[in-house]
Design a protein around this motif. Structure first.
Motif, PDB file in Angstrom:
ATOM      1  N   MET A   1      14.409  17.576  71.154  1.00 40.54           N
ATOM      2  CA  MET A   1      14.848  16.840  72.305  1.00 40.54           C
ATOM      3  C   MET A   1      13.637  16.556  73.174  1.00 40.54           C
ATOM      4  O   MET A   1      12.782  17.414  73.361  1.00 40.54           O
ATOM      5  CB  MET A   1      15.874  17.645  73.086  1.00 40.54           C
ATOM      6  CG  MET A   1      16.367  16.903  74.294  1.00 40.54           C
ATOM      7  SD  MET A   1      17.469  17.856  75.324  1.00 40.54           S
ATOM      8  CE  MET A   1      16.392  19.082  75.952  1.00 40.54           C
ATOM      9  N   VAL A   2      13.575  15.357  73.702  1.00 42.03           N
ATOM     10  CA  VAL A   2      12.478  14.973  74.567  1.00 42.03           C
ATOM     11  C   VAL A   2      13.065  14.553  75.915  1.00 42.03           C
ATOM     12  O   VAL A   2      13.632  13.474  76.031  1.00 42.03           O
ATOM     13  CB  VAL A   2      11.670  13.804  73.958  1.00 42.03           C
ATOM     14  CG1 VAL A   2      10.536  13.403  74.874  1.00 42.03           C
ATOM     15  CG2 VAL A   2      11.158  14.169  72.577  1.00 42.03           C
ATOM     16  N   PRO A   3      12.980  15.434  76.941  1.00 41.84           N
ATOM     17  CA  PRO A   3      13.479  15.045  78.262  1.00 41.84           C
ATOM     18  C   PRO A   3      12.393  14.321  79.057  1.00 41.84           C
ATOM     19  O   PRO A   3      11.207  14.582  78.891  1.00 41.84           O
ATOM     20  CB  PRO A   3      13.839  16.375  78.920  1.00 41.84           C
ATOM     21  CG  PRO A   3      12.946  17.372  78.271  1.00 41.84           C
ATOM     22  CD  PRO A   3      12.651  16.853  76.891  1.00 41.84           C
ATOM     23  N   GLN A   4      12.828  13.407  79.908  1.00 42.56           N
ATOM     24  CA  GLN A   4      11.899  12.680  80.764  1.00 42.56           C
ATOM     25  C   GLN A   4      12.558  12.478  82.117  1.00 42.56           C
ATOM     26  O   GLN A   4      13.738  12.159  82.206  1.00 42.56           O
ATOM     27  CB  GLN A   4      11.568  11.325  80.143  1.00 42.56           C
ATOM     28  CG  GLN A   4      10.669  10.475  81.010  1.00 42.56           C
ATOM     29  CD  GLN A   4      10.378   9.132  80.355  1.00 42.56           C
ATOM     30  OE1 GLN A   4      10.547   8.966  79.156  1.00 42.56           O
ATOM     31  NE2 GLN A   4       9.966   8.178  81.149  1.00 42.56           N
TER      32      GLN A   4
ATOM     33  N   PRO B   1      23.214  19.484  69.109  1.00 42.95           N
ATOM     34  CA  PRO B   1      23.445  20.173  70.377  1.00 42.95           C
ATOM     35  C   PRO B   1      23.343  19.191  71.545  1.00 42.95           C
ATOM     36  O   PRO B   1      22.720  18.137  71.417  1.00 42.95           O
ATOM     37  CB  PRO B   1      22.332  21.228  70.431  1.00 42.95           C
ATOM     38  CG  PRO B   1      21.293  20.768  69.475  1.00 42.95           C
ATOM     39  CD  PRO B   1      21.982  19.925  68.450  1.00 42.95           C
ATOM     40  N   PRO B   2      23.959  19.529  72.686  1.00 41.67           N
ATOM     41  CA  PRO B   2      23.901  18.619  73.839  1.00 41.67           C
ATOM     42  C   PRO B   2      22.469  18.482  74.345  1.00 41.67           C
ATOM     43  O   PRO B   2      21.651  19.389  74.199  1.00 41.67           O
ATOM     44  CB  PRO B   2      24.776  19.325  74.875  1.00 41.67           C
ATOM     45  CG  PRO B   2      24.728  20.764  74.500  1.00 41.67           C
ATOM     46  CD  PRO B   2      24.615  20.793  73.006  1.00 41.67           C
ATOM     47  N   MET B   3      22.170  17.330  74.919  1.00 39.04           N
ATOM     48  CA  MET B   3      20.842  17.110  75.479  1.00 39.04           C
ATOM     49  C   MET B   3      20.790  17.690  76.880  1.00 39.04           C
ATOM     50  O   MET B   3      21.443  17.182  77.793  1.00 39.04           O
ATOM     51  CB  MET B   3      20.512  15.621  75.488  1.00 39.04           C
ATOM     52  CG  MET B   3      20.242  15.080  74.115  1.00 39.04           C
ATOM     53  SD  MET B   3      19.419  13.490  74.141  1.00 39.04           S
ATOM     54  CE  MET B   3      20.793  12.404  73.906  1.00 39.04           C
TER      55      MET B   3
ATOM     56  N   GLU C   1      22.699  25.190  80.801  1.00 35.81           N
ATOM     57  CA  GLU C   1      23.332  24.834  79.538  1.00 35.81           C
ATOM     58  C   GLU C   1      22.373  24.884  78.352  1.00 35.81           C
ATOM     59  O   GLU C   1      22.787  24.750  77.209  1.00 35.81           O
ATOM     60  CB  GLU C   1      23.933  23.418  79.628  1.00 35.81           C
ATOM     61  CG  GLU C   1      24.986  23.258  80.690  1.00 35.81           C
ATOM     62  CD  GLU C   1      24.380  22.896  82.051  1.00 35.81           C
ATOM     63  OE1 GLU C   1      23.164  22.622  82.122  1.00 35.81           O
ATOM     64  OE2 GLU C   1      25.129  22.905  83.029  1.00 35.81           O
ATOM     65  N   PHE C   2      21.084  25.069  78.598  1.00 33.80           N
ATOM     66  CA  PHE C   2      20.076  24.999  77.537  1.00 33.80           C
ATOM     67  C   PHE C   2      20.365  25.996  76.418  1.00 33.80           C
ATOM     68  O   PHE C   2      20.550  25.613  75.260  1.00 33.80           O
ATOM     69  CB  PHE C   2      18.680  25.239  78.117  1.00 33.80           C
ATOM     70  CG  PHE C   2      17.562  25.060  77.133  1.00 33.80           C
ATOM     71  CD1 PHE C   2      17.093  23.808  76.809  1.00 33.80           C
ATOM     72  CD2 PHE C   2      16.968  26.164  76.538  1.00 33.80           C
ATOM     73  CE1 PHE C   2      16.059  23.643  75.900  1.00 33.80           C
ATOM     74  CE2 PHE C   2      15.929  26.012  75.629  1.00 33.80           C
ATOM     75  CZ  PHE C   2      15.476  24.746  75.313  1.00 33.80           C
ATOM     76  N   ASN C   3      20.408  27.282  76.723  1.00 34.66           N
ATOM     77  CA  ASN C   3      20.655  28.299  75.698  1.00 34.66           C
ATOM     78  C   ASN C   3      22.082  28.232  75.177  1.00 34.66           C
ATOM     79  O   ASN C   3      22.323  28.408  73.981  1.00 34.66           O
ATOM     80  CB  ASN C   3      20.355  29.695  76.226  1.00 34.66           C
ATOM     81  CG  ASN C   3      18.875  29.904  76.466  1.00 34.66           C
ATOM     82  OD1 ASN C   3      18.040  29.274  75.841  1.00 34.66           O
ATOM     83  ND2 ASN C   3      18.549  30.789  77.379  1.00 34.66           N
ATOM     84  N   ALA C   4      23.046  27.964  76.061  1.00 32.80           N
ATOM     85  CA  ALA C   4      24.447  27.875  75.642  1.00 32.80           C
ATOM     86  C   ALA C   4      24.651  26.716  74.669  1.00 32.80           C
ATOM     87  O   ALA C   4      25.541  26.769  73.824  1.00 32.80           O
ATOM     88  CB  ALA C   4      25.350  27.723  76.865  1.00 32.80           C
ATOM     89  N   GLY C   5      23.814  25.686  74.780  1.00 37.03           N
ATOM     90  CA  GLY C   5      23.919  24.529  73.916  1.00 37.03           C
ATOM     91  C   GLY C   5      23.318  24.739  72.542  1.00 37.03           C
ATOM     92  O   GLY C   5      23.356  23.849  71.695  1.00 37.03           O
ATOM     93  N   GLY C   6      22.707  25.904  72.307  1.00 40.49           N
ATOM     94  CA  GLY C   6      22.135  26.178  70.992  1.00 40.49           C
ATOM     95  C   GLY C   6      20.640  25.955  70.894  1.00 40.49           C
ATOM     96  O   GLY C   6      20.057  26.077  69.828  1.00 40.49           O
ATOM     97  N   TRP C   7      19.990  25.622  72.006  1.00 41.15           N
ATOM     98  CA  TRP C   7      18.553  25.394  72.011  1.00 41.15           C
ATOM     99  C   TRP C   7      17.801  26.703  72.131  1.00 41.15           C
ATOM    100  O   TRP C   7      18.299  27.674  72.693  1.00 41.15           O
ATOM    101  CB  TRP C   7      18.149  24.495  73.178  1.00 41.15           C
ATOM    102  CG  TRP C   7      18.694  23.103  73.073  1.00 41.15           C
ATOM    103  CD1 TRP C   7      19.792  22.603  73.699  1.00 41.15           C
ATOM    104  CD2 TRP C   7      18.170  22.049  72.278  1.00 41.15           C
ATOM    105  NE1 TRP C   7      19.986  21.304  73.355  1.00 41.15           N
ATOM    106  CE2 TRP C   7      18.993  20.931  72.477  1.00 41.15           C
ATOM    107  CE3 TRP C   7      17.087  21.926  71.427  1.00 41.15           C
ATOM    108  CZ2 TRP C   7      18.772  19.710  71.857  1.00 41.15           C
ATOM    109  CZ3 TRP C   7      16.853  20.708  70.806  1.00 41.15           C
ATOM    110  CH2 TRP C   7      17.700  19.622  71.024  1.00 41.15           C
TER     111      TRP C   7
END
Length: 72
Positions: free
Chosen positions: A1-4, A50-52, A59-65
């Motif tokens: 995932m690439v956030p900006q 996984p969700p972005m 939500e980062f860890n809960a999303g599977g990241w």
């Protein structure tokens, strides 16, 4: 995932980037092989992405990241 994020008050934008390579133990070492890559691709086929969410968000860890951190 690439956030900006273009500014503190702006909404984050994200996109997926993924390269999947498989490795297997051969001759006393890990080797990238087309067979291992094919098996890895079959293992994840049909699974939902996984969700972005940005690292640090709840939500980062809960999303599977999993965050990659530098060793200390």
């Amino acid at each position: 995932m690439v956030p900006q994020k273009n500014g503190e008050t702006k909404t984050e934008q994200s996109s997926y980037t993924r390269t999947l390579l498989g490795v297997q133990w051969q001759d006393g070492d890990w080797k990238m092989t087309s067979d291992a890559t094919r098996r890895a691709q079959q293992d994840i086929a049909g699974q939902a992405q996984p969700p972005m969410v940005a690292p640090g968000d709840e939500e980062f860890n809960a999303g599977g990241w999993t965050a990659i951190r530098e060793a200390s």
